[in-house]
Enzyme design. Structure first.
Site, mmCIF file in Angstrom:
data_model
loop_
_atom_site.group_PDB
_atom_site.id
_atom_site.type_symbol
_atom_site.label_atom_id
_atom_site.label_comp_id
_atom_site.label_asym_id
_atom_site.label_seq_id
_atom_site.Cartn_x
_atom_site.Cartn_y
_atom_site.Cartn_z
ATOM 1 C CG LEU A 295 10.998 0.897 -0.120
ATOM 2 C CD1 LEU A 295 12.519 0.799 -0.233
ATOM 3 C CD2 LEU A 295 10.580 2.232 0.483
ATOM 4 C CG ASP A 296 4.500 1.647 -5.875
ATOM 5 O OD1 ASP A 296 3.993 0.566 -6.209
ATOM 6 O OD2 ASP A 296 4.475 2.674 -6.597
#
Length: 567
Positions: A233-234
């Site tokens: 999850l950037d």
């Protein structure tokens, strides 16, 4: 209780927290997504990471060969040179993009045709588990979502945040110095304003609109259906914005991560959520939640700068003091450890761990080795160092060293001996594994500081260099041996306890699985001096050598099965 009822039970309070005005509608939407994806995900259960688990971080086009799609070339390079040294391959964004080397995503659901196709992704899965990057926080200015929003398509109303004069942004925490809000021309000639945490071509979505959460959730489940064992999850910390707050790490963001964890636990048990939050350690670890309801893995962002600091100063005191506070999280959550990545070496995670003088030393080393320093704007309006842009192996080397390539291998393997011995799952960047140096030309031509460590390699030339270059072959063979040794050692399980030994300020020493039959002591000399450790004896499992007394050469290391000292 049925699986559906259990999922409803886990999701309902989270949905009510986020959408008090219409929780039933949003909950029904999430459960409908779960039902639609359930048949595809029925066989998606994954095993828990163990001491053999290791990730390779790479771009889909890290390697090129004429006449081949880059993803096909990547698969060939992995099979030919990397083989089973790693178990998992983390592909940085594979989507069509317009900026930031992939992070300005046009369409989250498609593979960039310049990389290959979903068939190429499936081919990679024949040999390695996959981690896919989910850029959940923002989209490209060319994204159909954003273009439809600009055109006032009612389907995309509320997809992006257009803060009014009454939206208080005074306390917002930024990772960049660019404006927080940019202007965009609508098709009707009017001007729209949109929130842009990272820059004008990365427009933040607004999950306060329920349809945004549902679209993002659909993307996430689609990645898992395509075979992702891990989803990264950037920049997830910036996902939710509220007036008058820092708009980072808000409770609502944590609630979104818990929703996604609940869905994956129910639909694809063992799938790993990895949160990427390049922030101070205390904030970073909040994404574990209670240890079982948020991230399965959290980046150890403090590790790269602290290891670098140890090698720059020849003292492991700051690294050891920090590691003293790191231990097991839960049976389903652990640390994601790395030294180098596609980004720079984050400095914000050292807040409270290093002094200003310590950080100045790292900046000085980076600049002396030809790197750059990127800045960010603090909440008080001032600027501070955000990250060091350099190749990690080069940063480890003293600028005055007579043989920098040999030194890069010696110090690089010692640094990775730390990476592979501390608690958590290790991840190795492709340029570290292959002994690359920094790409100053690419950085200067693009004027993008991070390009210094993002060079694309010619696959055929790489094969020649692995035979001719001691730096490339030394790193690959040395790391391969460490990784092969690691997978035989239950003490190095990502979930096994650790304790730090303070033997000498020049060494980092971590005892894994203390008090068990598997116990192991990893000792790394971070200095350019020989270090003797009287009374410490045992067998080094890396070399198989029995040692009556541990004597470490400069930047030497051992993974020791300790034997009792003789009286």
């Amino acid at each position: 209780m049925s699986r559906t009822d259990d999922l409803r039970h886990r999701l309902e309070p989270l949905v009510r927290e986020l959408y008090p005005a219409n929780p039933g509608e949003v909950l029904d939407g999430l459960l409908a997504l779960a039902r639609s994806w359930a048949p595809t995900l029925a066989d998606a259960a994954r095993s828990r990471p163990d001491e053999g688990t290791a990730y390779l971080i790479t771009y889909g086009d890290a390697f090129r060969r004429a006449g081949e799609t880059p993803l096909h070339t990547l698969a060939d390079v992995l099979r030919t040179h990397v083989r089973d040294a790693v178990t998992d391959v983390h592909l940085l964004p594979i989507n069509p993009w317009t900026s930031d080397d992939g992070f300005g995503v046009i369409d989250h659901r498609e593979v960039n045709p310049e990389l290959g196709s979903w068939d190429d992704i499936a081919d990679l899965r024949n040999d390695h588990a996959l981690a896919l990057d989910f850029v959940a926080n923002h989209v490209s200015g060319s994204s159909p979502w954003f273009l439809a929003w600009l055109a006032r398509d009612p389907r995309y109303a509320g997809y992006f945040l257009e803060p009014g004069d009454d939206f208080d942004t005074a306390s917002v925490v930024r990772p960049r110095t660019s404006p927080l809000v940019h202007e965009y021309r609508r098709p009707d000639g009017t001007v729209a304003r949109a929130w842009t945490t990272f820059g004008p071509d990365q427009i933040d979505v607004d999950p306060r609109t329920p349809a945004v959460l549902l679209d993002l959730t659909d993307v996430l489940l689609g990645y898992v259906a395509r075979g992702a064992r891990t989803v990264r999850l950037d920049a997830i910390g910036y996902l939710w914005k509220e007036s008058g707050t820092t708009s980072i790490h808000l409770p609502q963001t944590h609630a979104v991560v818990r929703i996604w964890r609940a869905l994956l636990d129910a639909l694809a048990p063992g799938t790993l959520l990895l949160t990427e939050t390049n922030v101070p350690h205390a904030d970073n670890i909040t994404y574990f939640g209670n240890g079982s309801d948020e991230a399965n893995m959290v980046y150890q962002f403090a590790l790269p700068p602290l290891v670098l600091h140890a090698f720059v100063t020849g003292r492991a005191t700051a690294l050891s003091a920090w590691a003293d506070g790191i231990g097991p999280v839960s049976e389903t959550a652990t640390w994601f450890n790395f030294l180098a990545s596609h980004d720079g070496i984050g400095i914000r995670p050292t807040e409270g761990l290093l002094t200003d003088d310590d950080r100045a030393l790292l900046v000085e080393r980076t600049l002396a080795r030809g790197g750059r320093v990127s800045m960010a704007r603090r909440a008080d309006g001032t600027e501070g160092v955000y990250e060091l842009n350099t190749n990690y192996l080069d940063a480890l080397v003293d600028p005055e060293d007579d043989d920098p390539d040999a030194s890069a291998v010696t110090r690089g393997l010692a640094a990775h001996a730390i990476l592979l011995s501390v608690i958590g799952v290790p991840a190795v960047y492709y340029h570290s594994l292959l002994g690359s140096g920094q790409d100053r030309e690419g950085m200067e031509q693009s004027d993008i500081a991070r390009r210094i460590n993002r060079a694309v390699l010619d696959a055929d030339l790489l094969a020649e260099e692995l035979s001719a270059s001691p730096r490339r072959s030394g790193m690959l063979e040395g790391l391969r041996h460490l990784l092969e040794t690691r997978r035989t050692l239950p003490a190095l399980s990502p979930f096994a306890a650790q304790s730090i030994e303070h033997l000498d300020e020049r060494v980092f020493a971590v005892r894994r699985a203390p008090g068990t039959a598997d116990e192991l002591l990893a000792v790394v000399n971070v200095s350019g001096h020989e270090v003797a450790l009287p009374g410490l004896r045992g067998t080094d499992v890396v070399t198989g050598r029995s040692m009556e007394q541990v004597l470490l050469a400069p930047f030497g290391y051992v993974w020791l099965r300790v034997e009792p000292s003789t009286p």
